[in-house]
Design a protein around this motif. Sequence first.
Motif, PDB file in Angstrom:
ATOM      1  N   SER A   1       0.829  -1.203   0.000  1.00  0.00           N
ATOM      2  CA  SER A   1       0.000   0.000   0.000  1.00  0.00           C
ATOM      3  C   SER A   1       0.860   1.248   0.000  1.00  0.00           C
ATOM      4  O   SER A   1       1.927   1.279   0.610  1.00  0.00           O
ATOM      5  CB  SER A   1      -0.886   0.019   1.247  1.00  0.00           C
TER       6      SER A   1
ATOM      7  N   ILE B   1       0.632   6.200   4.103  1.00  0.00           N
ATOM      8  CA  ILE B   1      -0.344   7.170   4.593  1.00  0.00           C
ATOM      9  C   ILE B   1       0.444   8.325   5.205  1.00  0.00           C
ATOM     10  O   ILE B   1       1.312   8.108   6.056  1.00  0.00           O
ATOM     11  CB  ILE B   1      -1.264   6.542   5.652  1.00  0.00           C
TER      12      ILE B   1
ATOM     13  N   GLU C   1      -4.581   3.878   7.765  1.00  0.00           N
ATOM     14  CA  GLU C   1      -5.869   4.256   7.209  1.00  0.00           C
ATOM     15  C   GLU C   1      -6.765   3.017   7.242  1.00  0.00           C
ATOM     16  O   GLU C   1      -6.508   2.037   6.543  1.00  0.00           O
ATOM     17  CB  GLU C   1      -5.723   4.759   5.780  1.00  0.00           C
TER      18      GLU C   1
ATOM     19  N   PRO D   1      -5.205  -2.465  -0.181  1.00  0.00           N
ATOM     20  CA  PRO D   1      -5.000  -2.625   1.263  1.00  0.00           C
ATOM     21  C   PRO D   1      -3.927  -3.666   1.564  1.00  0.00           C
ATOM     22  O   PRO D   1      -3.729  -4.619   0.804  1.00  0.00           O
ATOM     23  CB  PRO D   1      -6.377  -3.101   1.761  1.00  0.00           C
TER      24      PRO D   1
ATOM     25  N   ARG E   1      -2.842   1.101   4.385  1.00  0.00           N
ATOM     26  CA  ARG E   1      -4.307   1.044   4.327  1.00  0.00           C
ATOM     27  C   ARG E   1      -4.745  -0.384   4.615  1.00  0.00           C
ATOM     28  O   ARG E   1      -4.181  -1.334   4.078  1.00  0.00           O
ATOM     29  CB  ARG E   1      -4.789   1.489   2.945  1.00  0.00           C
TER      30      ARG E   1
ATOM     31  N   HIS F   1      -8.470   7.351  10.425  1.00  0.00           N
ATOM     32  CA  HIS F   1      -7.021   7.273  10.535  1.00  0.00           C
ATOM     33  C   HIS F   1      -6.698   7.059  12.009  1.00  0.00           C
ATOM     34  O   HIS F   1      -7.146   7.825  12.868  1.00  0.00           O
ATOM     35  CB  HIS F   1      -6.365   8.550  10.014  1.00  0.00           C
TER      36      HIS F   1
END
Length: 234
Positions: A2, A5, A16, A62, A154, A190
Amino acid sequence: MSPAIPASPNGEHFAEVVVVRHGQTEWNVSGTIQGRLDQELNETGRQQAAMVARRLSQEAKPAAVYSSDLKRAAETAQMIAAACSVSNLVLDQALTERHMGLFQGMKIHDAYKAYSSNDDRNEQLPGGGESLNQLSERCVSRFNAIAEKHKGERVVVVSHEEVIQEICRHADATRSVRRKIPNTSISIVHVSGSDGHWILEKVGDIGHLNEDSFPQHAPGGDGDGGGGGGGASA
């Protein structure tokens, strides 16, 4: 892997967490409280799950998919994991729906007649049901543990209306009204993990259903409930 973030301005790194409610069941349609009773998706629910899976497959991949172990959530999660080419699917009892005690299997209107909550979050539901504080402690603790493992990534969590309402309330305590969480809706938080910093980014997004002319929420939903201690659950 992923995409990372971003960190917050004070340097915290978040996971996330994309929180998805399971697809529709026949008990959603009939307005029957499910709680921990293990209902399967109906045909509409499977179509909804395919739609949310397709949407998530077009977004950032994800790192993992976590799910309640109840059939209606697990089937939804399996479709998401397959669409997103994620092999890491974890079924987790800590993500299961609120135990609704003696109200499980009752029609929503009958449950409301039988029980009126005094809004005490420590009050357990009759018949061995969970209090809202017990539900919150269980779910928040698990989300923090998931976030700690996946900082900068994620992840998808598939769960239930009462659980998602509590997660959203914990992330944004200024919300005075518990919102309806439609079947296969997407909410995003988050979570910084052990630091306990949560940011609520999105609640109840069903754009993937609207595009295909699906109703905004299943008839009866999880019982259109969730307010106070006596809300319906699925």
